[in-house]
Write an enzyme that holds these catalytic residues in place. Structure first.
Site, PDB file in Angstrom:
ATOM      1  N   HIS A 140     -10.282 -12.152 -14.198  1.00 49.12           N
ATOM      2  CA  HIS A 140     -10.092 -13.044 -13.481  1.00 49.12           C
ATOM      3  C   HIS A 140     -10.758 -13.233 -12.035  1.00 49.12           C
ATOM      4  CE1 HIS A 140      -7.365 -16.423 -11.860  1.00 49.12           C
ATOM      5  NE2 HIS A 140      -7.340 -16.871 -12.755  1.00 49.12           N
ATOM      6  N   ASP A 216      -4.115  -5.838 -12.149  1.00 46.81           N
ATOM      7  CA  ASP A 216      -3.928  -7.299 -12.409  1.00 46.81           C
ATOM      8  C   ASP A 216      -2.896  -7.347 -13.594  1.00 46.81           C
ATOM      9  OD1 ASP A 216      -3.619  -9.794 -12.785  1.00 46.81           O
ATOM     10  OD2 ASP A 216      -5.523 -10.301 -12.806  1.00 46.81           O
ATOM     11  N   GLN A 219      -0.935 -11.016 -16.929  1.00 46.07           N
ATOM     12  CA  GLN A 219      -0.922 -11.106 -18.320  1.00 46.07           C
ATOM     13  C   GLN A 219      -0.234 -10.049 -19.109  1.00 46.07           C
ATOM     14  OE1 GLN A 219      -1.608 -14.094 -19.719  1.00 46.07           O
ATOM     15  NE2 GLN A 219      -2.935 -15.018 -17.990  1.00 46.07           N
ATOM     16  N   LYS A 242       3.993 -17.146 -14.998  1.00 52.95           N
ATOM     17  CA  LYS A 242       3.675 -16.623 -16.382  1.00 52.95           C
ATOM     18  C   LYS A 242       4.861 -15.854 -17.103  1.00 52.95           C
ATOM     19  CE  LYS A 242      -1.171 -16.682 -14.905  1.00 52.95           C
ATOM     20  NZ  LYS A 242      -1.815 -17.806 -15.171  1.00 52.95           N
ATOM     21  N   CYS A 382     -11.190 -19.408 -15.238  1.00 54.54           N
ATOM     22  CA  CYS A 382     -11.314 -18.633 -14.170  1.00 54.54           C
ATOM     23  C   CYS A 382     -11.780 -17.398 -14.516  1.00 54.54           C
ATOM     24  CB  CYS A 382      -9.761 -18.617 -13.243  1.00 54.54           C
ATOM     25  SG  CYS A 382      -9.212 -20.163 -12.944  1.00 54.54           S
TER      26      CYS A 382
END
Ligand code: PMP
Length: 427
Positions: A140, A216, A219, A242, A382
């Site tokens: 991302h 990261d 997700q 999220k 993104c």
């Protein structure tokens, strides 16, 4: 119909979509919906306990502070961390910018603004010409551009792990991580391909050369059990919105000693120890990185979301979503003229499924689905480099949450099947 997160917990799921169709929400990868447990926690914080955290001697300030700090403990427990290893941020974007910016402050000589921590070599954080930051082509933009900027500010070089045909991180490119590497920043799960990264291989390669591993986890945290201590990453970013929590809140995880050794990056109230006209000493983490007034009610909401998910059990959610993912990804892959951008099968991936439709622009795909009440995301999400890897500039993306049903996924697939005929695209 059974869903691990009961649908009745989510008031928004009861509304209709465009044209009066039942809402089929398949955009949780962009932002998830919030259960009453979160909405009520936020409302209660505002209605009954609103006060300035850590700043007052009065009852409301004390109650707000207790709720705010216990939310930090709930979030920490949820991701296998200690409370003082969790810094509140506005979301993953700020978390990743924070760590990159702090490293540039160390590189500019500001590491000395906090006391040394025994056993932590400040050279690990210092970047300059000849040093390398490694990321991946799957990132991302929030986990790419801050590193590009760090390299521009320090003279370091950006390199990246490449992807295989499925869009998975290609471990045969792991040799870009070498003795010059200072940081390896990579995603746990791609927000385009849904592929789960080989975290332990990448973290081992980073640590073997003394580099910092930055994950990261935006997700992954909402969809599977995640334990940052077990993953042995040095820093990790994730977002509240999220994982069923409000917008405007997220967190940066950092190993305790590493956070303690790093200087702040924003300055002002709440992050200091002593201030004179000449100089300032800084508070210990996490306060050191939380200048100014935090989004208190949202943090309390994120704590409630962590408790809600933990009560269901992330193993339960992962198993349930794995079954839905299988139906979703196989269903999409079987439609003529539709191509999955990512693994076209259910193994080692999440239910975030991006795809292209031959002859139909993603915005038209999205609009057709929306006309039947189905909410998906369209665009580059993104993440332009991974789209380029797949030879497209944009895609349509369906992404699951723990409240989606099998019927919804089947309705989505049936509706997607109508798209090419509707736009008159022949095989
Ligand atoms: N990383 C990934 C993988 C994401 O999917 C997102 C959100 N789309 C972000 C970072 C940025 O998160 P936020 O917008 O919550 O800061």
């Amino acid at each position: 119909m059974f869903t691990p997160a009961p649908r009745a917990d989510f008031p928004i799921l009861g509304r209709t979509g465009r044209g009066g169709y039942p809402l089929v929400y398949l955009d949780s990868g962009a932002t998830s919906q919030q259960p009453f447990a979160v909405i009520d926690a936020v409302r209660e914080a505002v209605e009954d306990h609103n006060g300035a955290v850590k700043r007052g001697s009065h009852l409301l300030a004390e109650e707000a502070t207790i709720a705010f700090e216990s939310a930090r403990e709930d979030v920490a427990r949820f991701v296998g961390a200690a409370a003082d290893e969790i810094v509140w941020t506005s979301g993953s974007t700020q978390s990743l910018n924070l760590i990159a910016y702090v490293l540039s402050n160390v590189s500019l000589g500001r590491g000395e603004s906090v006391p040394p921590v025994p056993g932590v070599d400040m050279d690990r954080f210092r970047l300059g010409p000849g040093d390398v930051v490694v990321t991946t082509r799957a990132e991302h933009h929030a986990n790419l551009i801050p590193w590009q900027e760090l390299c521009l500010r320090t003279g370091a070089t950006l390199r990246w792990l490449d992807l295989d045909r499925e869009g998975r991180i290609d471990l045969s490119t792991l040799d870009v991580i070498d003795e010059h590497t200072k940081v390896v920043a990579f995603t746990h799960v791609s927000n385009v391909s849904g592929a789960i990264s080989p975290v332990s291989e990448i973290v081992s390669a980073a640590h073997a050369v003394g580099a910092l591993a930055v994950l990261d986890a935006c997700q992954s945290v909402p969809h599977m059990p995640v334990d940052f201590h077990a993953l042995d990453v040095d820093f990790a970013a994730f977002s509240g919105h999220k994982m069923l929590a409000p917008t405007g809140i997220g967190a940066l995880y950092g190993k305790r000693d590493l956070l303690r050794a790093l200087p702040p990056y924003q300055f002002g109230g709440s992050m200091i120890e002593l201030v004179t006209m000449e100089k300032t000493t800084y508070a210990d983490p996490p306060a050191r990185f939380e200048a100014g007034t935090m989004p208190v009610a949202q943090a309390i909401g994120m704590g409630a979301a962590a408790r809600y998910l933990q009560a269901i059990g992330m193993d339960t959610i992962a198993a349930y979503e794995a079954n839905l993912t299988k139906i979703l990804v196989n269903g999409v892959a079987e439609i003529p003229g539709v191509h999955v951008l990512g693994p076209a099968h259910e193994a080692n991936r999440t239910g975030t499924v991006a795809f292209s439709v031959d002859g139909v622009h993603p915005h038209d795909v999205g609009q057709y689905l929306d006309s039947k009440g189905i909410a998906v995301r369209v665009g580059h999400h993104c993440a332009q480099p991974i789209h380029r890897h797949f030879g497209v500039f944009a895609s349509t993306r369906a992404s699951l949450g723990p409240y989606n049903t099998e019927d919804e996924v089947r309705f989505f697939i049936d509706t997607l099947r109508e798209v090419r005929p509707y736009f008159g695209v022949e095989d």
